[in-house]
Design an enzyme around this catalytic site. Structure first.
Site, mmCIF file in Angstrom:
data_model
loop_
_atom_site.group_PDB
_atom_site.id
_atom_site.type_symbol
_atom_site.label_atom_id
_atom_site.label_comp_id
_atom_site.label_asym_id
_atom_site.label_seq_id
_atom_site.Cartn_x
_atom_site.Cartn_y
_atom_site.Cartn_z
ATOM 1 N N CYS A 1 -0.348 4.055 2.021
ATOM 2 C CA CYS A 1 -0.247 3.886 3.464
ATOM 3 C C CYS A 1 1.390 4.154 4.124
ATOM 4 O O CYS A 1 1.464 4.620 5.167
ATOM 5 C CB CYS A 1 -0.520 2.406 3.973
ATOM 6 S SG CYS A 1 -2.227 1.940 3.225
ATOM 7 N N ASP A 2 2.222 3.606 3.203
ATOM 8 C CA ASP A 2 3.594 3.403 3.520
ATOM 9 C C ASP A 2 4.549 4.548 2.650
ATOM 10 O O ASP A 2 5.645 4.516 3.257
ATOM 11 C CB ASP A 2 4.237 2.118 3.436
ATOM 12 C CG ASP A 2 3.098 1.219 4.568
ATOM 13 O OD1 ASP A 2 2.700 1.709 5.369
ATOM 14 O OD2 ASP A 2 2.932 -0.068 4.293
ATOM 15 N N CYS B 1 0.716 -1.370 0.038
ATOM 16 C CA CYS B 1 -0.040 -0.093 -0.285
ATOM 17 C C CYS B 1 0.731 1.362 0.032
ATOM 18 O O CYS B 1 1.358 1.659 0.980
ATOM 19 C CB CYS B 1 -0.932 -0.102 1.160
ATOM 20 S SG CYS B 1 -1.854 1.337 1.536
HETATM 21 C C1 LIG Z 1 0.049 -4.198 5.398
HETATM 22 C C2 LIG Z 1 -0.977 -2.968 5.373
HETATM 23 C C3 LIG Z 1 -0.853 -1.765 5.929
HETATM 24 C C4 LIG Z 1 -1.980 -0.852 5.979
HETATM 25 N N1 LIG Z 1 -1.590 0.301 6.283
HETATM 26 C C5 LIG Z 1 -2.592 1.421 6.205
HETATM 27 C C6 LIG Z 1 -2.324 2.701 6.891
HETATM 28 O O1 LIG Z 1 -1.383 3.073 7.119
HETATM 29 N N2 LIG Z 1 -3.525 3.534 6.850
HETATM 30 C C7 LIG Z 1 -4.835 3.219 6.199
HETATM 31 O O2 LIG Z 1 -5.619 4.059 6.408
HETATM 32 N N3 LIG Z 1 -4.981 1.957 5.543
HETATM 33 C C8 LIG Z 1 -3.784 1.164 5.791
HETATM 34 N N4 LIG Z 1 -4.092 -0.083 5.160
HETATM 35 C C9 LIG Z 1 -5.408 -0.106 4.498
HETATM 36 C C10 LIG Z 1 -6.580 -0.527 5.873
HETATM 37 O O3 LIG Z 1 -5.950 -1.598 6.546
HETATM 38 C C11 LIG Z 1 -7.784 -1.181 4.994
HETATM 39 O O4 LIG Z 1 -8.344 -0.113 4.031
HETATM 40 C C12 LIG Z 1 -9.117 -1.345 5.979
HETATM 41 O O5 LIG Z 1 -8.621 -2.275 6.773
HETATM 42 C C13 LIG Z 1 -10.003 -2.109 5.316
HETATM 43 O O6 LIG Z 1 -11.061 -1.830 6.236
HETATM 44 P P1 LIG Z 1 -12.285 -3.289 6.270
HETATM 45 O O7 LIG Z 1 -13.140 -2.741 7.601
HETATM 46 O O8 LIG Z 1 -13.026 -2.492 4.963
HETATM 47 O O9 LIG Z 1 -12.126 -4.428 6.086
HETATM 48 P P2 LIG Z 1 -10.441 -5.419 6.718
HETATM 49 O O10 LIG Z 1 -9.872 -4.562 7.567
HETATM 50 O O11 LIG Z 1 -9.947 -6.085 5.532
HETATM 51 O O12 LIG Z 1 -11.273 -6.341 7.536
HETATM 52 C C14 LIG Z 1 -12.361 -7.347 6.901
HETATM 53 C C15 LIG Z 1 -12.718 -7.935 8.161
HETATM 54 O O13 LIG Z 1 -13.698 -9.253 7.646
HETATM 55 C C16 LIG Z 1 -13.628 -9.949 8.289
HETATM 56 N N5 LIG Z 1 -14.271 -11.266 7.565
HETATM 57 C C17 LIG Z 1 -13.922 -11.424 6.401
HETATM 58 N N6 LIG Z 1 -14.563 -12.741 5.878
HETATM 59 C C18 LIG Z 1 -15.403 -13.059 6.977
HETATM 60 C C19 LIG Z 1 -16.442 -13.926 7.281
HETATM 61 N N7 LIG Z 1 -16.971 -14.807 6.304
HETATM 62 N N8 LIG Z 1 -17.320 -13.855 8.441
HETATM 63 C C20 LIG Z 1 -16.908 -13.064 9.313
HETATM 64 N N9 LIG Z 1 -15.988 -12.125 9.172
HETATM 65 C C21 LIG Z 1 -15.391 -11.982 7.831
HETATM 66 C C22 LIG Z 1 -12.072 -10.325 8.602
HETATM 67 O O14 LIG Z 1 -11.775 -11.148 9.614
HETATM 68 C C23 LIG Z 1 -11.713 -9.028 8.894
HETATM 69 O O15 LIG Z 1 -11.862 -8.832 10.212
HETATM 70 C C24 LIG Z 1 -3.111 -1.192 5.242
HETATM 71 C C25 LIG Z 1 -3.329 -2.526 4.644
HETATM 72 C C26 LIG Z 1 -2.223 -3.219 4.898
HETATM 73 C C27 LIG Z 1 -2.718 -4.718 4.513
#
Ligand SMILES: Cc1cc2nc3c(=O)[nH]c(=O)nc-3n(C[C@H](O)[C@H](O)[C@H](O)COP(=O)(O)OP(=O)(O)OC[C@H]3O[C@@H](n4cnc5c(N)ncnc54)[C@H](O)[C@@H]3O)c2cc1C
Length: 314
Positions: A139-140, A136
Protein backbone atom coordinates in the site's frame (compact mmCIF):
# COMPACT_ATOMS: atom_id res chain seq x y z
CA UNK A 1 -38.63 -8.29 23.06
CA UNK A 2 -35.75 -8.85 20.61
CA UNK A 3 -36.51 -7.90 17.02
CA UNK A 4 -36.03 -10.60 14.38
CA UNK A 5 -35.04 -9.60 10.85
CA UNK A 6 -34.99 -12.06 7.97
CA UNK A 7 -32.97 -11.46 4.80
CA UNK A 8 -31.88 -13.55 1.82
CA UNK A 9 -28.28 -12.46 2.30
CA UNK A 10 -26.69 -11.23 5.49
CA UNK A 11 -23.37 -9.47 4.88
CA UNK A 12 -21.17 -9.20 7.95
CA UNK A 13 -18.58 -6.43 7.64
CA UNK A 14 -18.37 -3.01 6.00
CA UNK A 15 -14.95 -2.93 4.32
CA UNK A 16 -14.45 -3.07 0.53
CA UNK A 17 -15.53 -6.74 0.48
CA UNK A 18 -18.75 -6.15 2.41
CA UNK A 19 -19.85 -3.03 0.53
CA UNK A 20 -19.08 -4.56 -2.86
CA UNK A 21 -21.09 -7.64 -1.90
CA UNK A 22 -23.85 -5.19 -0.90
CA UNK A 23 -23.82 -3.55 -4.34
CA UNK A 24 -23.95 -6.86 -6.21
CA UNK A 25 -26.51 -8.57 -3.94
CA UNK A 26 -28.77 -5.49 -4.16
CA UNK A 27 -28.55 -5.42 -7.95
CA UNK A 28 -29.48 -9.13 -7.92
CA UNK A 29 -32.69 -8.07 -6.09
CA UNK A 30 -31.77 -10.03 -2.96
CA UNK A 31 -32.50 -7.13 -0.53
CA UNK A 32 -29.36 -7.78 1.53
CA UNK A 33 -28.76 -6.57 5.04
CA UNK A 34 -25.21 -5.46 5.82
CA UNK A 35 -24.08 -5.22 9.45
CA UNK A 36 -21.16 -2.79 9.78
CA UNK A 37 -19.39 -3.93 12.92
CA UNK A 38 -17.23 -1.93 15.26
CA UNK A 39 -15.28 -0.25 12.45
CA UNK A 40 -17.70 1.07 9.80
CA UNK A 41 -15.73 1.26 6.55
CA UNK A 42 -13.06 -1.17 7.73
CA UNK A 43 -9.28 -0.82 7.62
CA UNK A 44 -9.12 1.91 4.98
CA UNK A 45 -10.71 4.33 7.44
CA UNK A 46 -7.42 4.17 9.36
CA UNK A 47 -5.25 5.44 6.52
CA UNK A 48 -4.77 8.64 4.54
CA UNK A 49 -3.91 8.56 0.80
CA UNK A 50 -4.89 5.53 -1.26
CA UNK A 51 -3.25 5.60 -4.69
CA UNK A 52 -4.12 2.16 -6.02
CA UNK A 53 -7.91 2.15 -6.20
CA UNK A 54 -8.56 1.97 -9.97
CA UNK A 55 -10.19 5.08 -11.38
CA UNK A 56 -8.96 7.42 -8.64
CA UNK A 57 -5.36 8.61 -8.82
CA UNK A 58 -5.57 9.57 -5.18
CA UNK A 59 -8.31 9.34 -2.60
CA UNK A 60 -8.38 9.52 1.19
CA UNK A 61 -9.19 6.08 2.66
CA UNK A 62 -12.13 7.31 4.80
CA UNK A 63 -13.62 9.20 1.81
CA UNK A 64 -13.41 6.11 -0.39
CA UNK A 65 -15.29 4.10 2.22
CA UNK A 66 -18.01 6.76 2.56
CA UNK A 67 -18.46 6.54 -1.22
CA UNK A 68 -18.65 2.74 -1.10
CA UNK A 69 -21.25 2.86 1.67
CA UNK A 70 -23.32 5.40 -0.28
CA UNK A 71 -23.04 3.23 -3.40
CA UNK A 72 -24.27 0.09 -1.61
CA UNK A 73 -27.11 2.06 -0.01
CA UNK A 74 -28.13 3.63 -3.34
CA UNK A 75 -28.42 0.15 -4.88
CA UNK A 76 -30.82 -0.90 -2.10
CA UNK A 77 -28.58 -2.52 0.51
CA UNK A 78 -29.85 -2.00 4.06
CA UNK A 79 -26.91 -0.95 6.21
CA UNK A 80 -27.17 -1.46 9.95
CA UNK A 81 -24.86 -0.18 12.70
CA UNK A 82 -24.58 -3.31 14.81
CA UNK A 83 -21.97 -5.94 15.70
CA UNK A 84 -22.63 -9.62 15.16
CA UNK A 85 -21.82 -11.41 18.40
CA UNK A 86 -22.63 -14.99 17.36
CA UNK A 87 -23.49 -16.96 14.24
CA UNK A 88 -25.31 -20.29 14.24
CA UNK A 89 -24.34 -22.18 11.09
CA UNK A 90 -25.87 -25.52 12.07
CA UNK A 91 -29.31 -24.99 10.51
CA UNK A 92 -30.80 -22.96 7.68
CA UNK A 93 -31.86 -20.22 7.80
CA UNK A 94 -28.65 -19.25 9.56
CA UNK A 95 -29.06 -17.17 12.72
CA UNK A 96 -26.88 -14.29 13.81
CA UNK A 97 -27.32 -12.30 16.98
CA UNK A 98 -26.38 -8.64 17.12
CA UNK A 99 -24.98 -6.69 20.02
CA UNK A 100 -28.20 -4.63 19.83
CA UNK A 101 -30.21 -7.78 20.62
CA UNK A 102 -31.55 -8.01 17.07
CA UNK A 103 -31.73 -11.55 15.68
CA UNK A 104 -30.86 -11.79 12.00
CA UNK A 105 -31.90 -14.87 10.03
CA UNK A 106 -30.53 -15.41 6.53
CA UNK A 107 -30.65 -17.91 3.68
CA UNK A 108 -27.00 -17.16 2.93
CA UNK A 109 -24.28 -15.34 4.83
CA UNK A 110 -21.31 -13.45 3.43
CA UNK A 111 -18.49 -13.13 5.94
CA UNK A 112 -16.40 -10.01 5.25
CA UNK A 113 -14.96 -9.33 8.68
CA UNK A 114 -11.45 -8.60 7.43
CA UNK A 115 -8.19 -8.81 9.31
CA UNK A 116 -6.07 -6.69 11.59
CA UNK A 117 -2.40 -5.91 11.24
CA UNK A 118 -0.58 -6.68 14.48
CA UNK A 119 1.08 -3.64 16.05
CA UNK A 120 3.67 -3.29 18.78
CA UNK A 121 1.45 -1.04 20.89
CA UNK A 122 3.88 1.86 21.38
CA UNK A 123 2.25 5.31 21.78
CA UNK A 124 4.70 6.84 19.25
CA UNK A 125 3.87 4.07 16.74
CA UNK A 126 0.20 4.99 17.10
CA UNK A 127 0.91 8.73 16.83
CA UNK A 128 2.59 8.35 13.42
CA UNK A 129 0.32 5.70 11.86
CA UNK A 130 -0.49 6.96 8.37
CA UNK A 131 2.30 9.58 8.69
CA UNK A 132 5.34 7.35 8.20
CA UNK A 133 4.29 4.29 10.19
CA UNK A 134 2.62 1.58 8.11
CA UNK A 135 1.82 -2.12 8.19
CA UNK A 136 1.47 -2.54 4.42
CA UNK A 137 4.42 -2.26 2.03
CA UNK A 138 2.24 -2.89 -1.04
CA UNK A 139 0.00 0.00 0.00
CA UNK A 140 2.57 2.54 1.12
CA UNK A 141 6.01 1.58 -0.27
CA UNK A 142 5.58 3.90 -3.25
CA UNK A 143 5.53 6.93 -0.91
CA UNK A 144 9.15 6.24 0.13
CA UNK A 145 10.97 6.44 -3.18
CA UNK A 146 14.65 7.18 -2.59
CA UNK A 147 14.20 7.30 1.22
CA UNK A 148 15.66 5.28 4.08
CA UNK A 149 13.17 3.08 5.87
CA UNK A 150 13.11 0.45 8.59
CA UNK A 151 11.15 -2.80 8.77
CA UNK A 152 10.34 -4.37 12.14
CA UNK A 153 10.01 -8.15 12.39
CA UNK A 154 11.72 -11.42 11.59
CA UNK A 155 9.16 -13.71 9.97
CA UNK A 156 8.01 -14.23 6.38
CA UNK A 157 5.96 -11.01 6.44
CA UNK A 158 8.95 -8.90 7.46
CA UNK A 159 11.33 -10.48 4.96
CA UNK A 160 8.83 -10.17 2.09
CA UNK A 161 8.05 -6.56 2.99
CA UNK A 162 11.77 -5.68 3.26
CA UNK A 163 12.50 -7.22 -0.15
CA UNK A 164 9.53 -5.48 -1.75
CA UNK A 165 10.50 -2.14 -0.24
CA UNK A 166 13.93 -2.24 -1.89
CA UNK A 167 12.06 -1.39 -5.12
CA UNK A 168 11.56 2.09 -3.69
CA UNK A 169 13.84 2.79 -0.76
CA UNK A 170 17.51 3.77 -0.91
CA UNK A 171 18.15 1.64 2.18
CA UNK A 172 16.08 -0.80 4.28
CA UNK A 173 17.15 -1.66 7.83
CA UNK A 174 15.50 -4.83 9.09
CA UNK A 175 15.21 -4.71 12.88
CA UNK A 176 14.79 -8.04 14.63
CA UNK A 177 14.88 -9.14 18.28
CA UNK A 178 16.91 -12.25 17.53
CA UNK A 179 19.87 -13.04 15.29
CA UNK A 180 18.00 -15.40 12.99
CA UNK A 181 14.91 -15.05 10.85
CA UNK A 182 11.80 -17.25 10.97
CA UNK A 183 11.19 -17.12 7.23
CA UNK A 184 11.48 -19.46 4.27
CA UNK A 185 15.11 -20.15 3.41
CA UNK A 186 14.77 -18.90 -0.15
CA UNK A 187 13.49 -15.56 1.14
CA UNK A 188 16.30 -15.30 3.69
CA UNK A 189 18.87 -15.98 0.94
CA UNK A 190 17.38 -13.22 -1.20
CA UNK A 191 17.35 -10.84 1.72
CA UNK A 192 20.97 -11.52 2.68
CA UNK A 193 22.12 -11.00 -0.90
CA UNK A 194 20.27 -7.72 -1.33
CA UNK A 195 22.76 -4.82 -1.06
CA UNK A 196 20.02 -2.38 -0.02
CA UNK A 197 19.03 -4.38 3.09
CA UNK A 198 20.94 -4.23 6.35
CA UNK A 199 19.72 -6.48 9.19
CA UNK A 200 20.10 -5.14 12.72
CA UNK A 201 20.04 -8.13 15.08
CA UNK A 202 19.08 -8.21 18.76
CA UNK A 203 17.22 -4.89 18.59
CA UNK A 204 13.63 -3.87 19.14
CA UNK A 205 11.76 -0.67 18.40
CA UNK A 206 11.72 1.62 21.40
CA UNK A 207 10.27 4.81 19.92
CA UNK A 208 9.29 6.38 16.64
CA UNK A 209 10.69 9.90 16.41
CA UNK A 210 9.04 12.53 14.23
CA UNK A 211 8.01 16.12 13.73
CA UNK A 212 4.59 17.71 13.55
CA UNK A 213 4.79 20.34 10.84
CA UNK A 214 4.49 18.68 8.40
CA UNK A 215 3.71 15.54 10.37
CA UNK A 216 6.16 12.76 9.56
CA UNK A 217 8.77 10.33 10.83
CA UNK A 218 12.42 11.39 11.03
CA UNK A 219 14.04 8.46 12.90
CA UNK A 220 13.53 5.45 15.15
CA UNK A 221 15.17 4.73 18.48
CA UNK A 222 15.98 1.05 18.84
CA UNK A 223 17.06 -0.79 21.95
CA UNK A 224 19.59 -3.64 22.16
CA UNK A 225 17.67 -6.49 23.82
CA UNK A 226 20.70 -7.62 25.86
CA UNK A 227 22.55 -4.42 26.76
CA UNK A 228 19.63 -1.96 26.70
CA UNK A 229 21.74 0.44 24.65
CA UNK A 230 19.68 2.86 22.55
CA UNK A 231 20.62 3.71 18.96
CA UNK A 232 18.90 6.27 16.74
CA UNK A 233 18.45 5.41 13.06
CA UNK A 234 17.36 8.18 10.68
CA UNK A 235 14.46 7.08 8.43
CA UNK A 236 11.30 8.37 6.78
CA UNK A 237 9.22 5.20 6.97
CA UNK A 238 8.64 2.50 9.58
CA UNK A 239 7.00 -0.72 8.42
CA UNK A 240 5.74 -2.89 11.26
CA UNK A 241 5.67 -6.40 9.82
CA UNK A 242 4.88 -8.72 12.70
CA UNK A 243 1.91 -10.43 11.10
CA UNK A 244 -1.85 -10.17 10.67
CA UNK A 245 -4.78 -11.66 12.54
CA UNK A 246 -7.93 -12.51 10.55
CA UNK A 247 -11.18 -11.54 12.33
CA UNK A 248 -12.48 -15.12 12.43
CA UNK A 249 -14.04 -15.10 15.93
CA UNK A 250 -17.55 -15.88 14.67
CA UNK A 251 -16.53 -19.01 12.76
CA UNK A 252 -13.14 -20.22 13.98
CA UNK A 253 -14.60 -23.37 15.52
CA UNK A 254 -16.89 -24.31 12.65
CA UNK A 255 -15.20 -23.43 9.36
CA UNK A 256 -12.06 -24.81 7.79
CA UNK A 257 -9.16 -22.40 8.27
CA UNK A 258 -5.64 -22.08 6.88
CA UNK A 259 -2.39 -20.15 7.47
CA UNK A 260 -3.08 -19.47 11.11
CA UNK A 261 -6.79 -18.63 10.97
CA UNK A 262 -7.81 -17.40 7.51
CA UNK A 263 -11.13 -18.86 6.34
CA UNK A 264 -10.59 -21.42 3.59
CA UNK A 265 -12.62 -21.06 0.39
CA UNK A 266 -12.80 -23.42 -2.55
CA UNK A 267 -10.33 -22.35 -5.27
CA UNK A 268 -11.93 -19.86 -7.65
CA UNK A 269 -14.96 -19.28 -5.44
CA UNK A 270 -15.98 -17.86 -2.06
CA UNK A 271 -17.64 -21.07 -0.83
CA UNK A 272 -16.49 -22.06 2.64
CA UNK A 273 -16.69 -25.54 4.17
CA UNK A 274 -20.37 -24.91 5.06
CA UNK A 275 -22.79 -24.58 2.11
CA UNK A 276 -24.51 -21.19 2.19
CA UNK A 277 -21.72 -19.47 4.11
CA UNK A 278 -19.41 -17.44 1.87
CA UNK A 279 -16.26 -15.55 2.77
CA UNK A 280 -14.55 -12.63 1.06
CA UNK A 281 -11.71 -10.18 1.55
CA UNK A 282 -8.86 -10.19 4.02
CA UNK A 283 -10.64 -12.77 6.17
CA UNK A 284 -9.79 -15.40 3.56
CA UNK A 285 -6.63 -13.93 2.10
CA UNK A 286 -3.23 -14.14 3.74
CA UNK A 287 -1.49 -13.22 0.52
CA UNK A 288 -2.75 -10.10 -1.28
CA UNK A 289 -4.66 -8.15 1.42
CA UNK A 290 -5.71 -5.25 -0.80
CA UNK A 291 -8.86 -3.18 -1.11
CA UNK A 292 -9.30 -4.08 -4.75
CA UNK A 293 -8.83 -7.82 -4.22
CA UNK A 294 -11.25 -7.68 -1.29
CA UNK A 295 -13.81 -5.86 -3.40
CA UNK A 296 -13.36 -8.48 -6.14
CA UNK A 297 -14.04 -11.25 -3.66
CA UNK A 298 -17.07 -9.34 -2.34
CA UNK A 299 -18.47 -9.38 -5.88
CA UNK A 300 -17.77 -13.11 -6.19
CA UNK A 301 -19.44 -13.81 -2.84
CA UNK A 302 -22.64 -12.01 -3.83
CA UNK A 303 -22.78 -13.92 -7.13
CA UNK A 304 -22.07 -17.22 -5.33
CA UNK A 305 -24.78 -16.43 -2.75
CA UNK A 306 -27.27 -15.57 -5.49
CA UNK A 307 -26.65 -18.93 -7.18
CA UNK A 308 -26.86 -20.78 -3.88
CA UNK A 309 -30.21 -19.18 -3.02
CA UNK A 310 -31.63 -19.94 -6.48
CA UNK A 311 -30.54 -23.59 -6.26
CA UNK A 312 -31.81 -24.05 -2.71
CA UNK A 313 -35.14 -22.22 -2.91
CA UNK A 314 -37.79 -23.86 -0.72
C1 LIG B 1 -3.19 1.53 7.42
C2 LIG B 1 -3.65 0.71 6.23
C3 LIG B 1 -3.46 1.23 4.96
C4 LIG B 1 -3.89 0.50 3.85
N1 LIG B 1 -3.72 1.04 2.60
C5 LIG B 1 -4.18 0.35 1.53
C6 LIG B 1 -4.05 0.91 0.22
O1 LIG B 1 -3.49 2.00 0.02
N2 LIG B 1 -4.54 0.17 -0.81
C7 LIG B 1 -5.13 -1.03 -0.65
O2 LIG B 1 -5.59 -1.64 -1.62
N3 LIG B 1 -5.25 -1.60 0.58
C8 LIG B 1 -4.79 -0.92 1.66
N4 LIG B 1 -4.89 -1.49 2.90
C9 LIG B 1 -5.47 -2.83 3.01
C10 LIG B 1 -6.99 -2.75 2.91
O3 LIG B 1 -7.47 -1.80 3.83
C11 LIG B 1 -7.60 -4.12 3.20
O4 LIG B 1 -7.06 -5.07 2.31
C12 LIG B 1 -9.12 -4.08 3.02
O5 LIG B 1 -9.69 -3.07 3.80
C13 LIG B 1 -9.75 -5.41 3.40
O6 LIG B 1 -11.10 -5.29 3.19
P1 LIG B 1 -12.16 -6.24 3.86
O7 LIG B 1 -13.48 -5.80 3.33
O8 LIG B 1 -11.77 -7.64 3.70
O9 LIG B 1 -12.10 -5.97 5.44
P2 LIG B 1 -11.79 -4.74 6.39
O10 LIG B 1 -11.51 -3.49 5.68
O11 LIG B 1 -10.81 -5.27 7.36
O12 LIG B 1 -13.19 -4.56 7.12
C14 LIG B 1 -13.67 -5.51 8.00
C15 LIG B 1 -15.05 -5.09 8.44
O13 LIG B 1 -15.64 -6.14 9.21
C16 LIG B 1 -16.35 -5.58 10.28
N5 LIG B 1 -16.51 -6.60 11.30
C17 LIG B 1 -15.57 -7.32 11.95
N6 LIG B 1 -16.13 -8.13 12.85
C18 LIG B 1 -17.48 -7.93 12.76
C19 LIG B 1 -18.62 -8.45 13.46
N7 LIG B 1 -18.48 -9.35 14.43
N8 LIG B 1 -19.83 -7.98 13.13
C20 LIG B 1 -19.99 -7.10 12.13
N9 LIG B 1 -18.96 -6.57 11.44
C21 LIG B 1 -17.73 -6.98 11.77
C22 LIG B 1 -15.50 -4.37 10.69
O14 LIG B 1 -16.27 -3.45 11.42
C23 LIG B 1 -15.09 -3.83 9.32
O15 LIG B 1 -16.08 -2.99 8.83
C24 LIG B 1 -4.50 -0.78 4.03
C25 LIG B 1 -4.67 -1.29 5.31
C26 LIG B 1 -4.25 -0.56 6.41
C27 LIG B 1 -4.46 -1.11 7.79
Amino acid sequence: MAETRHTSVLIIGSGPAGYTAGVYASRAMLSPILVQGIEPGGQLTTTTEVENWPGLTEVQGPDLMIQMEAHAKAMGCEIIGDIIMSLDTTARPFTAIGDSGTIYTADAVILATGARAKWLGLPSEDAYKGFGVSACATCDGFFYRGQEIVVIGGGNTAVEEALFLTNFASKVTLIHRRDELRAEKILIDRLMKNPKIEPLWFHQLDEVVGEDNPKGVTAVRVKHVKTGEITEIPCKGVFVAIGHAPANELVKDVLELHNGGYVTVKPGSTETSIPGIFAAGDLTDHKYRQAVTSAGMGCMAALDAERFIAENAV
